[in-house]
Design a protein around this motif. Sequence first.
Motif, PDB file in Angstrom:
ATOM      1  N   ILE A 141      32.938  11.373 -30.482  1.00  0.00           N
ATOM      2  CA  ILE A 141      32.817   9.996 -29.996  1.00  0.00           C
ATOM      3  C   ILE A 141      31.357   9.654 -29.729  1.00  0.00           C
ATOM      4  O   ILE A 141      30.918   8.539 -30.024  1.00  0.00           O
ATOM      5  CB  ILE A 141      33.702   9.796 -28.751  1.00  0.00           C
ATOM      6  CG1 ILE A 141      35.160   9.844 -29.194  1.00  0.00           C
ATOM      7  CG2 ILE A 141      33.381   8.489 -28.045  1.00  0.00           C
ATOM      8  CD1 ILE A 141      36.159   9.600 -28.138  1.00  0.00           C
ATOM      9  N   GLN A 142      30.582  10.600 -29.203  1.00  0.00           N
ATOM     10  CA  GLN A 142      29.155  10.341 -28.970  1.00  0.00           C
ATOM     11  C   GLN A 142      28.436  10.035 -30.279  1.00  0.00           C
ATOM     12  O   GLN A 142      27.632   9.105 -30.352  1.00  0.00           O
ATOM     13  CB  GLN A 142      28.504  11.535 -28.273  1.00  0.00           C
ATOM     14  CG  GLN A 142      28.917  11.685 -26.838  1.00  0.00           C
ATOM     15  CD  GLN A 142      28.399  12.957 -26.204  1.00  0.00           C
ATOM     16  OE1 GLN A 142      28.012  13.905 -26.887  1.00  0.00           O
ATOM     17  NE2 GLN A 142      28.385  12.990 -24.879  1.00  0.00           N
ATOM     18  N   LYS A 143      28.756  10.788 -31.327  1.00  0.00           N
ATOM     19  CA  LYS A 143      28.124  10.561 -32.628  1.00  0.00           C
ATOM     20  C   LYS A 143      28.529   9.204 -33.208  1.00  0.00           C
ATOM     21  O   LYS A 143      27.691   8.443 -33.682  1.00  0.00           O
ATOM     22  CB  LYS A 143      28.498  11.687 -33.589  1.00  0.00           C
ATOM     23  CG  LYS A 143      27.857  11.556 -34.944  1.00  0.00           C
ATOM     24  CD  LYS A 143      28.262  12.703 -35.847  1.00  0.00           C
ATOM     25  CE  LYS A 143      27.686  12.508 -37.226  1.00  0.00           C
ATOM     26  NZ  LYS A 143      28.153  13.524 -38.170  1.00  0.00           N
ATOM     27  N   LYS A 144      29.821   8.886 -33.145  1.00  0.00           N
ATOM     28  CA  LYS A 144      30.287   7.593 -33.657  1.00  0.00           C
ATOM     29  C   LYS A 144      29.685   6.441 -32.865  1.00  0.00           C
ATOM     30  O   LYS A 144      29.360   5.404 -33.421  1.00  0.00           O
ATOM     31  CB  LYS A 144      31.815   7.525 -33.627  1.00  0.00           C
ATOM     32  CG  LYS A 144      32.491   8.318 -34.707  1.00  0.00           C
ATOM     33  CD  LYS A 144      33.981   8.078 -34.660  1.00  0.00           C
ATOM     34  CE  LYS A 144      34.660   8.761 -35.803  1.00  0.00           C
ATOM     35  NZ  LYS A 144      34.391   8.143 -37.080  1.00  0.00           N
ATOM     36  N   PHE A 145      29.520   6.624 -31.557  1.00  0.00           N
ATOM     37  CA  PHE A 145      28.940   5.576 -30.720  1.00  0.00           C
ATOM     38  C   PHE A 145      27.497   5.296 -31.130  1.00  0.00           C
ATOM     39  O   PHE A 145      27.111   4.145 -31.291  1.00  0.00           O
ATOM     40  CB  PHE A 145      29.003   5.988 -29.245  1.00  0.00           C
ATOM     41  CG  PHE A 145      28.392   4.989 -28.312  1.00  0.00           C
ATOM     42  CD1 PHE A 145      29.078   3.851 -27.962  1.00  0.00           C
ATOM     43  CD2 PHE A 145      27.133   5.185 -27.784  1.00  0.00           C
ATOM     44  CE1 PHE A 145      28.526   2.918 -27.091  1.00  0.00           C
ATOM     45  CE2 PHE A 145      26.568   4.273 -26.923  1.00  0.00           C
ATOM     46  CZ  PHE A 145      27.266   3.137 -26.571  1.00  0.00           C
ATOM     47  N   THR A 146      26.698   6.337 -31.327  1.00  0.00           N
ATOM     48  CA  THR A 146      25.304   6.116 -31.716  1.00  0.00           C
ATOM     49  C   THR A 146      25.218   5.514 -33.119  1.00  0.00           C
ATOM     50  O   THR A 146      24.320   4.719 -33.392  1.00  0.00           O
ATOM     51  CB  THR A 146      24.484   7.421 -31.650  1.00  0.00           C
ATOM     52  OG1 THR A 146      25.127   8.440 -32.408  1.00  0.00           O
ATOM     53  CG2 THR A 146      24.324   7.887 -30.221  1.00  0.00           C
ATOM     54  N   GLN A 147      26.147   5.862 -34.000  1.00  0.00           N
ATOM     55  CA  GLN A 147      26.158   5.254 -35.326  1.00  0.00           C
ATOM     56  C   GLN A 147      26.541   3.776 -35.251  1.00  0.00           C
ATOM     57  O   GLN A 147      25.990   2.953 -35.977  1.00  0.00           O
ATOM     58  CB  GLN A 147      27.155   5.978 -36.240  1.00  0.00           C
ATOM     59  CG  GLN A 147      26.708   7.348 -36.666  1.00  0.00           C
ATOM     60  CD  GLN A 147      27.809   8.085 -37.417  1.00  0.00           C
ATOM     61  OE1 GLN A 147      28.949   7.646 -37.486  1.00  0.00           O
ATOM     62  NE2 GLN A 147      27.460   9.237 -37.973  1.00  0.00           N
ATOM     63  N   ASN A 148      27.469   3.437 -34.372  1.00  0.00           N
ATOM     64  CA  ASN A 148      27.943   2.054 -34.267  1.00  0.00           C
ATOM     65  C   ASN A 148      26.958   1.132 -33.552  1.00  0.00           C
ATOM     66  O   ASN A 148      27.001  -0.074 -33.757  1.00  0.00           O
ATOM     67  CB  ASN A 148      29.300   2.005 -33.560  1.00  0.00           C
ATOM     68  CG  ASN A 148      30.411   2.552 -34.423  1.00  0.00           C
ATOM     69  OD1 ASN A 148      30.343   2.510 -35.640  1.00  0.00           O
ATOM     70  ND2 ASN A 148      31.431   3.090 -33.792  1.00  0.00           N
ATOM     71  N   THR A 149      26.098   1.671 -32.698  1.00  0.00           N
ATOM     72  CA  THR A 149      25.172   0.797 -31.974  1.00  0.00           C
ATOM     73  C   THR A 149      23.918   0.501 -32.782  1.00  0.00           C
ATOM     74  O   THR A 149      23.320  -0.558 -32.619  1.00  0.00           O
ATOM     75  CB  THR A 149      24.750   1.408 -30.624  1.00  0.00           C
ATOM     76  OG1 THR A 149      24.185   2.690 -30.850  1.00  0.00           O
ATOM     77  CG2 THR A 149      25.911   1.461 -29.676  1.00  0.00           C
ATOM     78  N   ASN A 150      23.494   1.435 -33.634  1.00  0.00           N
ATOM     79  CA  ASN A 150      22.273   1.253 -34.427  1.00  0.00           C
ATOM     80  C   ASN A 150      21.090   0.841 -33.563  1.00  0.00           C
ATOM     81  O   ASN A 150      20.314  -0.026 -33.911  1.00  0.00           O
ATOM     82  CB  ASN A 150      22.475   0.216 -35.541  1.00  0.00           C
ATOM     83  CG  ASN A 150      23.439   0.698 -36.588  1.00  0.00           C
ATOM     84  OD1 ASN A 150      23.537   1.889 -36.836  1.00  0.00           O
ATOM     85  ND2 ASN A 150      24.156  -0.216 -37.195  1.00  0.00           N
ATOM     86  N   SER A 151      20.990   1.405 -32.389  1.00  0.00           N
ATOM     87  CA  SER A 151      19.892   1.072 -31.495  1.00  0.00           C
ATOM     88  C   SER A 151      19.469   2.314 -30.729  1.00  0.00           C
ATOM     89  O   SER A 151      19.817   3.420 -31.088  1.00  0.00           O
ATOM     90  CB  SER A 151      20.314  -0.037 -30.532  1.00  0.00           C
ATOM     91  OG  SER A 151      21.280   0.456 -29.635  1.00  0.00           O
ATOM     92  N   LYS A 152      18.729   2.102 -29.664  1.00  0.00           N
ATOM     93  CA  LYS A 152      18.236   3.221 -28.873  1.00  0.00           C
ATOM     94  C   LYS A 152      19.249   3.713 -27.860  1.00  0.00           C
ATOM     95  O   LYS A 152      18.958   4.600 -27.077  1.00  0.00           O
ATOM     96  CB  LYS A 152      16.940   2.816 -28.166  1.00  0.00           C
ATOM     97  CG  LYS A 152      15.821   2.544 -29.130  1.00  0.00           C
ATOM     98  CD  LYS A 152      14.564   2.159 -28.420  1.00  0.00           C
ATOM     99  CE  LYS A 152      13.487   1.851 -29.439  1.00  0.00           C
ATOM    100  NZ  LYS A 152      12.234   1.444 -28.820  1.00  0.00           N
ATOM    101  N   MET A 153      20.445   3.150 -27.839  1.00  0.00           N
ATOM    102  CA  MET A 153      21.479   3.628 -26.926  1.00  0.00           C
ATOM    103  C   MET A 153      21.995   4.966 -27.440  1.00  0.00           C
ATOM    104  O   MET A 153      22.387   5.087 -28.587  1.00  0.00           O
ATOM    105  CB  MET A 153      22.636   2.637 -26.857  1.00  0.00           C
ATOM    106  CG  MET A 153      22.350   1.403 -26.074  1.00  0.00           C
ATOM    107  SD  MET A 153      23.851   0.467 -25.794  1.00  0.00           S
ATOM    108  CE  MET A 153      23.464  -1.016 -26.676  1.00  0.00           C
TER     109      MET A 153
END
Length: 190
Positions: free
Chosen positions: A121-133
Amino acid sequence: MQLKDEDGSITLEAALVIPVFMLFIVFMASIIRISVAEIALNKSVTETAQIIANHAYPATILSEELESIAGQKLSGISIGEISLGDVENLVGTTLLEFLDVNISGSNYIQELGNSAITPIIQKKFTQNTNSKMDGSNITVEVDLPSSLNGAADSYFGITATYDLDLTVPFVEKTITIKKQAYERLWVGGY
């Protein structure tokens, strides 16, 4: 007749309006940031739950087959007159206690599920935000079904929370975003 001198009136008006306008822009940017994080977390949790629900049935079949093979192999093992049951009696404890595996004290399977799904989920979240989050502020809890036999309670659930620090002047707050996704496990034939 002489008119009043109005030099500097625009400067005064700008000095009053620009701080309010800038504060409005900063708050709007924060609301957009919160919305992006919420959408990304929702998408990540939903996609992960769907993938796991779709792949649970083949994993269940494989697990049952491996248990059957292991049971057949272990049931015939004995060294001379000592079997695995005799070893447990000799040690005086069950094999799990002897190996220091405490399943009853803590929910071992639940913790294993949480730790296995959190990086996904952490990996998918960073892929989905496309930002520094980043996804380091995400915690995941997995709700496993009690059985995989097609009963009414064979739903797999994921609950993820994300702590988002606000970067708004004069506001030191952390917003916690919580998303849940439940999927019925495909258990074949049911």
